[in-house]
Design a protein around this motif. Structure first.
Motif, PDB file in Angstrom:
ATOM      1  N   ILE A  54      17.488 -35.690  -0.725  1.00  0.00           N
ATOM      2  CA  ILE A  54      17.238 -35.774   0.706  1.00  0.00           C
ATOM      3  C   ILE A  54      17.402 -35.610   2.041  1.00  0.00           C
ATOM      4  CG2 ILE A  54      17.366 -37.638   2.395  1.00  0.00           C
ATOM      5  CD1 ILE A  54      18.341 -40.230  -0.022  1.00  0.00           C
ATOM      6  N   ALA A  55      16.534 -34.680   2.116  1.00  0.00           N
ATOM      7  CA  ALA A  55      16.111 -33.868   3.593  1.00  0.00           C
ATOM      8  C   ALA A  55      15.552 -34.590   4.763  1.00  0.00           C
ATOM      9  CB  ALA A  55      14.935 -32.687   3.394  1.00  0.00           C
ATOM     10  N   VAL A  56      17.705 -34.732   5.267  1.00  0.00           N
ATOM     11  CA  VAL A  56      17.918 -35.116   6.462  1.00  0.00           C
ATOM     12  C   VAL A  56      16.546 -34.423   7.860  1.00  0.00           C
ATOM     13  CG1 VAL A  56      19.164 -37.140   5.813  1.00  0.00           C
ATOM     14  CG2 VAL A  56      19.699 -34.342   7.040  1.00  0.00           C
ATOM     15  N   THR A  57      17.251 -34.771   8.661  1.00  0.00           N
ATOM     16  CA  THR A  57      16.426 -34.112   9.915  1.00  0.00           C
ATOM     17  C   THR A  57      17.088 -34.275  11.192  1.00  0.00           C
ATOM     18  OG1 THR A  57      14.096 -35.171   9.922  1.00  0.00           O
ATOM     19  CG2 THR A  57      14.447 -33.511   8.740  1.00  0.00           C
ATOM     20  N   ASN A  58      17.086 -33.474  12.319  1.00  0.00           N
ATOM     21  CA  ASN A  58      18.191 -34.091  13.350  1.00  0.00           C
ATOM     22  C   ASN A  58      16.847 -34.500  14.658  1.00  0.00           C
ATOM     23  OD1 ASN A  58      20.446 -33.555  12.515  1.00  0.00           O
ATOM     24  ND2 ASN A  58      21.065 -31.867  12.618  1.00  0.00           N
ATOM     25  N   ALA A  59      15.854 -33.773  14.804  1.00  0.00           N
ATOM     26  CA  ALA A  59      14.679 -34.564  15.594  1.00  0.00           C
ATOM     27  C   ALA A  59      13.303 -34.640  14.637  1.00  0.00           C
ATOM     28  CB  ALA A  59      15.034 -33.911  16.654  1.00  0.00           C
ATOM     29  N   PRO A  60      12.752 -35.944  15.369  1.00  0.00           N
ATOM     30  CA  PRO A  60      11.303 -36.154  15.193  1.00  0.00           C
ATOM     31  C   PRO A  60      10.780 -34.982  15.303  1.00  0.00           C
ATOM     32  CG  PRO A  60      12.524 -37.971  16.285  1.00  0.00           C
ATOM     33  CD  PRO A  60      12.732 -36.766  16.529  1.00  0.00           C
ATOM     34  N   PHE A  61      10.639 -34.267  16.212  1.00  0.00           N
ATOM     35  CA  PHE A  61       9.428 -33.337  15.675  1.00  0.00           C
ATOM     36  C   PHE A  61       9.546 -32.510  14.903  1.00  0.00           C
ATOM     37  CE2 PHE A  61      10.872 -29.134  17.616  1.00  0.00           C
ATOM     38  CZ  PHE A  61      12.261 -29.828  18.188  1.00  0.00           C
ATOM     39  N   VAL A  62      10.834 -31.869  14.111  1.00  0.00           N
ATOM     40  CA  VAL A  62      11.021 -31.237  12.932  1.00  0.00           C
ATOM     41  C   VAL A  62      10.537 -31.777  11.514  1.00  0.00           C
ATOM     42  CG1 VAL A  62      12.553 -29.747  14.392  1.00  0.00           C
ATOM     43  CG2 VAL A  62      12.796 -31.879  12.803  1.00  0.00           C
ATOM     44  N   PHE A  63      10.627 -33.040  11.902  1.00  0.00           N
ATOM     45  CA  PHE A  63      10.423 -33.965  10.722  1.00  0.00           C
ATOM     46  C   PHE A  63       8.807 -33.590   9.833  1.00  0.00           C
ATOM     47  CE2 PHE A  63       7.633 -36.825   7.910  1.00  0.00           C
ATOM     48  CZ  PHE A  63       8.605 -37.194   7.312  1.00  0.00           C
ATOM     49  N   GLN A  64       8.034 -33.044  10.837  1.00  0.00           N
ATOM     50  CA  GLN A  64       6.670 -32.264  10.154  1.00  0.00           C
ATOM     51  C   GLN A  64       7.261 -31.267   8.981  1.00  0.00           C
ATOM     52  OE1 GLN A  64       3.169 -32.449  12.716  1.00  0.00           O
ATOM     53  NE2 GLN A  64       1.989 -33.488  10.941  1.00  0.00           N
ATOM     54  N   ALA A  65       7.797 -30.875   9.728  1.00  0.00           N
ATOM     55  CA  ALA A  65       7.784 -29.125   9.476  1.00  0.00           C
ATOM     56  C   ALA A  65       8.518 -28.894   7.510  1.00  0.00           C
ATOM     57  CB  ALA A  65       8.114 -28.304  10.173  1.00  0.00           C
ATOM     58  N   THR A  66       8.931 -29.673   7.853  1.00  0.00           N
ATOM     59  CA  THR A  66      10.118 -30.380   6.893  1.00  0.00           C
ATOM     60  C   THR A  66       9.458 -31.059   5.652  1.00  0.00           C
ATOM     61  OG1 THR A  66      12.142 -31.016   8.510  1.00  0.00           O
ATOM     62  CG2 THR A  66      12.929 -31.574   6.162  1.00  0.00           C
ATOM     63  N   GLN A  67       8.480 -31.916   5.433  1.00  0.00           N
ATOM     64  CA  GLN A  67       7.850 -32.084   4.898  1.00  0.00           C
ATOM     65  C   GLN A  67       6.945 -30.964   3.816  1.00  0.00           C
ATOM     66  OE1 GLN A  67       4.718 -35.395   7.041  1.00  0.00           O
ATOM     67  NE2 GLN A  67       5.218 -36.766   4.778  1.00  0.00           N
ATOM     68  N   ALA A  68       6.068 -30.001   5.093  1.00  0.00           N
ATOM     69  CA  ALA A  68       5.274 -29.163   4.695  1.00  0.00           C
ATOM     70  C   ALA A  68       6.038 -28.289   3.786  1.00  0.00           C
ATOM     71  CB  ALA A  68       4.971 -28.496   5.671  1.00  0.00           C
ATOM     72  N   LEU A  69       7.764 -27.773   3.679  1.00  0.00           N
ATOM     73  CA  LEU A  69       8.525 -27.728   2.659  1.00  0.00           C
ATOM     74  C   LEU A  69       8.905 -27.860   1.475  1.00  0.00           C
ATOM     75  CD1 LEU A  69      10.566 -24.865   4.106  1.00  0.00           C
ATOM     76  CD2 LEU A  69      11.970 -26.757   4.667  1.00  0.00           C
ATOM     77  N   ALA A  70       8.869 -29.923   1.565  1.00  0.00           N
ATOM     78  CA  ALA A  70       9.414 -30.015   0.799  1.00  0.00           C
ATOM     79  C   ALA A  70       7.995 -29.866  -0.031  1.00  0.00           C
ATOM     80  CB  ALA A  70       9.385 -31.660   0.542  1.00  0.00           C
ATOM     81  N   GLY A  71       6.815 -29.618   0.719  1.00  0.00           N
ATOM     82  CA  GLY A  71       5.503 -29.251  -0.120  1.00  0.00           C
ATOM     83  C   GLY A  71       5.251 -30.782  -0.914  1.00  0.00           C
ATOM     84  N   ASP A  72       4.779 -30.572  -2.191  1.00  0.00           N
ATOM     85  CA  ASP A  72       4.695 -31.191  -3.594  1.00  0.00           C
ATOM     86  C   ASP A  72       5.847 -32.043  -4.333  1.00  0.00           C
ATOM     87  OD1 ASP A  72       4.167 -29.484  -4.578  1.00  0.00           O
ATOM     88  OD2 ASP A  72       1.987 -29.581  -5.355  1.00  0.00           O
ATOM     89  N   SER A  73       7.036 -31.240  -3.908  1.00  0.00           N
ATOM     90  CA  SER A  73       7.785 -31.792  -4.971  1.00  0.00           C
ATOM     91  C   SER A  73       8.457 -33.382  -4.889  1.00  0.00           C
ATOM     92  CB  SER A  73       9.005 -30.996  -4.482  1.00  0.00           C
ATOM     93  OG  SER A  73      10.494 -32.214  -5.271  1.00  0.00           O
ATOM     94  N   GLY A  74       8.388 -33.745  -6.409  1.00  0.00           N
ATOM     95  CA  GLY A  74       8.379 -34.990  -5.947  1.00  0.00           C
ATOM     96  C   GLY A  74      10.484 -35.424  -6.572  1.00  0.00           C
ATOM     97  N   SER A  75      10.872 -34.128  -6.894  1.00  0.00           N
ATOM     98  CA  SER A  75      12.567 -35.453  -5.757  1.00  0.00           C
ATOM     99  C   SER A  75      13.441 -34.738  -4.322  1.00  0.00           C
ATOM    100  CB  SER A  75      13.321 -34.445  -6.515  1.00  0.00           C
ATOM    101  OG  SER A  75      13.208 -32.619  -7.136  1.00  0.00           O
ATOM    102  N   ILE A  76      12.648 -33.836  -3.724  1.00  0.00           N
ATOM    103  CA  ILE A  76      12.122 -34.098  -2.116  1.00  0.00           C
ATOM    104  C   ILE A  76      12.292 -34.703  -1.498  1.00  0.00           C
ATOM    105  CG2 ILE A  76      12.742 -32.624  -0.604  1.00  0.00           C
ATOM    106  CD1 ILE A  76      12.724 -29.484  -2.306  1.00  0.00           C
ATOM    107  N   HIS A  77      12.451 -35.062  -1.040  1.00  0.00           N
ATOM    108  CA  HIS A  77      12.586 -36.680   0.026  1.00  0.00           C
ATOM    109  C   HIS A  77      12.698 -36.672   1.332  1.00  0.00           C
ATOM    110  CE1 HIS A  77      12.232 -39.428  -3.615  1.00  0.00           C
ATOM    111  NE2 HIS A  77      13.232 -38.683  -3.487  1.00  0.00           N
ATOM    112  N   PRO A  78      11.723 -35.571   2.529  1.00  0.00           N
ATOM    113  CA  PRO A  78      11.807 -35.715   3.842  1.00  0.00           C
ATOM    114  C   PRO A  78      12.513 -37.005   4.709  1.00  0.00           C
ATOM    115  CG  PRO A  78       9.902 -34.999   2.873  1.00  0.00           C
ATOM    116  CD  PRO A  78       9.860 -36.146   2.032  1.00  0.00           C
ATOM    117  N   SER A  79      13.334 -37.035   5.263  1.00  0.00           N
ATOM    118  CA  SER A  79      13.704 -38.207   6.040  1.00  0.00           C
ATOM    119  C   SER A  79      13.058 -37.530   7.378  1.00  0.00           C
ATOM    120  CB  SER A  79      14.858 -37.903   5.606  1.00  0.00           C
ATOM    121  OG  SER A  79      16.065 -38.856   6.063  1.00  0.00           O
TER     122      SER A  79
END
Ligand code: MN
Length: 252
Positions: free
Chosen positions: A34-59
């Protein structure tokens, strides 16, 4: 011994100097993160980082210590909750004795919890430093989703209250290395335990913790529960599946 059944339910992937390498390593092993983030504006970048990995869950999160500077992003978070299932890092932090800041944190946390309760089925990773009682009270009993207390450091009484309210606990290597942490871990019901690293914030032998360091926690639990590491991995994975099951089911 790491397998595709190992889980790190609280890792700040976006805050490593070279996160792409970490993502590669996670995908190689098949770790559930579970890839947690500390502020809403960085969520999208974390989502991009996770890419299509089925086992990384951007949070998507809003860390209590950032409420003061980024509190205005609350509305962004609430809007995105419609289509994001993983929420965190959120919660309360009472390290500072500034009452109006604590009040602001409670307001933000309350709005997030309310929205999660309304939508149902969210998996929420919660920070509760020096604010355990308020966090447990605010989550309450019968939360319509999964609430995970990340790095629980309260009293045994508070631990019992968290159990009654159905909360999960995610344990990291720093907790395993401290006496008070070990005492609390021993008092946790095995069916409520998850593993995490809080990387890169936790230091292991002078290096930032990596998701693979959940191994330290797994080894400790194998000793504590008097069973094999394989069995611990199975149990934690079972807890993770129950915690993220859709629709949410009550845990014992
Ligand atoms: Mn954290």
């Amino acid at each position: 011994m790491l397998t595709g059944k190992c889980v790190d339910t609280h890792c700040h992937l976006d805050l490593y100097p070279a996160p792409a390498h970490i993502v590669q390593e996670i995908n190689r092993i098949g770790l559930h993160v579970i890839a947690v983030t500390n502020a809403p504006f960085v969520f999208q970048a974390t989502q991009a980082l996770a890419g299509d990995s089925g086992s990384i869950h951007p949070s998507i999160g809003l860390h209590p210590e950032l409420v003061k500077s980024h509190g205005t992003q609350l509305s962004m978070l609430l809007e995105r909750l419609q289509d994001i299932r993983f929420v965190g890092e959120v919660g309360l932090d009472y390290s500072e004795k500034i009452e109006h800041e604590r009040r602001q944190q409670r307001k933000v946390f309350e709005s997030i919890l309310q929205k999660c309760q309304e939508l149902g089925d969210k998996i929420v990773s919660i920070h509760s430093r020096r604010a355990v009682s308020d966090v447990i009270d605010m989550v309450g009993f019968g939360f319509r989703g999964t609430a995970i207390l990340h790095w629980f450091a309260g009293t045994e009484k508070q631990l019992a209250a968290a159990h009654r309210n159905g909360l999960f606990f995610s344990i990291n290597p720093a907790m395993v290395l401290s006496n008070s942490g070990r005492r609390l871990i021993a008092a946790m019901h095995p069916s409520r335990v998850l593993t995490e690293t809080d990387g890169p914030f936790i230091d292991i032998d002078g290096k930032a913790a990596l998701p693979s360091n959940v191994e330290i926690v797994i080894k400790h639990l194998a000793n504590l529960w008097n069973t094999s590491e394989e069995e611990v991995i199975e149990r934690i994975y079972g807890n993770f599946l129950r915690a993220t099951d859709k629709p949410h089911r009550e845990s014992p």
